[in-house]
Design a protein around this motif. Structure first.
Motif, PDB file in Angstrom:
ATOM      1  N   VAL A  47       1.110  -1.214   0.153  1.00  0.00           N
ATOM      2  CA  VAL A  47       0.162  -0.087  -0.015  1.00  0.00           C
ATOM      3  C   VAL A  47       0.889   1.311   0.132  1.00  0.00           C
ATOM      4  CG1 VAL A  47      -1.756   1.234   1.286  1.00  0.00           C
ATOM      5  CG2 VAL A  47      -1.743  -1.299   1.339  1.00  0.00           C
ATOM      6  N   THR A  48       0.454   2.072  -0.893  1.00  0.00           N
ATOM      7  CA  THR A  48       1.354   3.506  -0.844  1.00  0.00           C
ATOM      8  C   THR A  48       0.423   4.556  -0.523  1.00  0.00           C
ATOM      9  OG1 THR A  48       0.873   3.831  -3.306  1.00  0.00           O
ATOM     10  CG2 THR A  48       3.039   2.576  -2.717  1.00  0.00           C
ATOM     11  N   ILE A  49       1.214   5.468   0.154  1.00  0.00           N
ATOM     12  CA  ILE A  49       0.398   6.370   0.830  1.00  0.00           C
ATOM     13  C   ILE A  49       1.253   7.773   0.805  1.00  0.00           C
ATOM     14  CG2 ILE A  49      -0.595   7.636   3.018  1.00  0.00           C
ATOM     15  CD1 ILE A  49      -1.458   4.628   3.783  1.00  0.00           C
ATOM     16  N   VAL A  73      -3.136  12.080   6.541  1.00  0.00           N
ATOM     17  CA  VAL A  73      -3.280  11.534   5.105  1.00  0.00           C
ATOM     18  C   VAL A  73      -4.796  11.704   4.625  1.00  0.00           C
ATOM     19  CG1 VAL A  73      -1.926   9.463   5.444  1.00  0.00           C
ATOM     20  CG2 VAL A  73      -4.189   9.283   6.170  1.00  0.00           C
ATOM     21  N   ASN A  76      -9.001   9.818   1.048  1.00  0.00           N
ATOM     22  CA  ASN A  76      -8.874   8.851   0.093  1.00  0.00           C
ATOM     23  C   ASN A  76      -7.819   7.490   0.482  1.00  0.00           C
ATOM     24  OD1 ASN A  76      -7.222  10.834  -0.660  1.00  0.00           O
ATOM     25  ND2 ASN A  76      -7.112  10.023  -2.673  1.00  0.00           N
ATOM     26  N   TYR A  77      -6.955   8.010   1.137  1.00  0.00           N
ATOM     27  CA  TYR A  77      -5.825   7.015   1.889  1.00  0.00           C
ATOM     28  C   TYR A  77      -6.331   6.611   3.082  1.00  0.00           C
ATOM     29  CZ  TYR A  77      -2.666   8.803  -1.791  1.00  0.00           C
ATOM     30  OH  TYR A  77      -2.136   9.152  -3.074  1.00  0.00           O
ATOM     31  N   LYS A  80      -7.460   2.671   2.824  1.00  0.00           N
ATOM     32  CA  LYS A  80      -6.375   1.658   2.272  1.00  0.00           C
ATOM     33  C   LYS A  80      -5.440   1.610   3.402  1.00  0.00           C
ATOM     34  CE  LYS A  80      -3.928   3.144  -1.137  1.00  0.00           C
ATOM     35  NZ  LYS A  80      -3.337   3.823  -2.404  1.00  0.00           N
ATOM     36  N   PHE A  81      -5.031   2.632   4.554  1.00  0.00           N
ATOM     37  CA  PHE A  81      -4.234   2.232   5.570  1.00  0.00           C
ATOM     38  C   PHE A  81      -4.921   1.353   6.707  1.00  0.00           C
ATOM     39  CE2 PHE A  81      -2.574   3.052   9.894  1.00  0.00           C
ATOM     40  CZ  PHE A  81      -1.260   3.042   9.467  1.00  0.00           C
ATOM     41  N   ILE A 121       4.787   5.318   3.248  1.00  0.00           N
ATOM     42  CA  ILE A 121       4.516   6.421   3.517  1.00  0.00           C
ATOM     43  C   ILE A 121       5.464   7.500   3.056  1.00  0.00           C
ATOM     44  CG2 ILE A 121       3.493   8.020   5.303  1.00  0.00           C
ATOM     45  CD1 ILE A 121       2.791   5.456   7.058  1.00  0.00           C
ATOM     46  N   THR A 149      -6.171  11.145  10.307  1.00  0.00           N
ATOM     47  CA  THR A 149      -6.900  12.084   9.412  1.00  0.00           C
ATOM     48  C   THR A 149      -6.858  13.448   9.457  1.00  0.00           C
ATOM     49  OG1 THR A 149      -8.996  11.576  10.260  1.00  0.00           O
ATOM     50  CG2 THR A 149      -8.420   9.954   8.703  1.00  0.00           C
TER      51      THR A 149
END
Length: 172
Positions: A47-49, A73, A76-77, A80-81, A121, A149
């Protein structure tokens, strides 16, 4: 009237007329994608953030036991995280980066070695405001990475017992 550079010296550091910091950020994102591709080629789930903002927080700035790097973040991430991260399984980390003009440009890789999973990250943070965070880490013997967030909700926390790569440039 148009100003060529900001009047406040702290703002002047962020003024980037030659594009050095912009290029460093672009390179950081490219490095993150290259690391992700390499891991995926080895069969890992990755996973890329991209952190929209990263704060360096000391114990004196908030709750005494909450300090470290706070990666904000975008929404929209966030999913995913949270879908990928489990603090019991992600037990290792690597940091890839450099310091440019007092800013750390870093890709932090959180690693689940047993599950062949990785969360990358990309972040940028101002080390001229990090003295308190570094002192807190030295006092406690650990540094924390918090992913949150924009509204402050903590999505996950990672403890770094070896934290020097996150607070100083690589030694030549």
């Amino acid at each position: 009237m148009v100003h060529d550079s900001p009047a406040d010296p702290r703002d002047r550091r962020q003024y980037d007329p030659e594009g050095v910091q912009s290029e460093a950020w672009k390179q950081t994102l490219e490095d993150m994608e290259a690391i992700a591709e390499e891991r995926r080629d080895d069969g890992w789930d990755v996973v890329t953030i991209m952190a929209a903002h990263t704060d360096t927080v000391s114990r004196d700035m908030g709750e005494e036991d909450t300090f470290g790097l706070f990666h904000v973040v975008p929404n929209n991430y966030a999913d995913k995280f949270t879908d990928a991260y489990d603090s019991d399984e992600y037990t290792e980390y690597l940091a890839y980066g450099t310091m440019i003009d007092g800013f750390m440009f870093v890709v932090t890789e959180l690693i689940d070695p047993d599950g062949d999973r990785s969360i990358l990250i990309a972040s940028r943070y101002d080390m001229t405001f990090a003295d308190g965070m570094v002192t807190s880490a030295e006092d406690e013997g650990v540094l924390y990475t918090h992913v949150r967030t924009i509204d402050g909700t903590i999505l996950g926390t990672f403890e770094h017992e070896e934290y020097e790569p996150l607070i100083s440039p690589p030694h030549a």
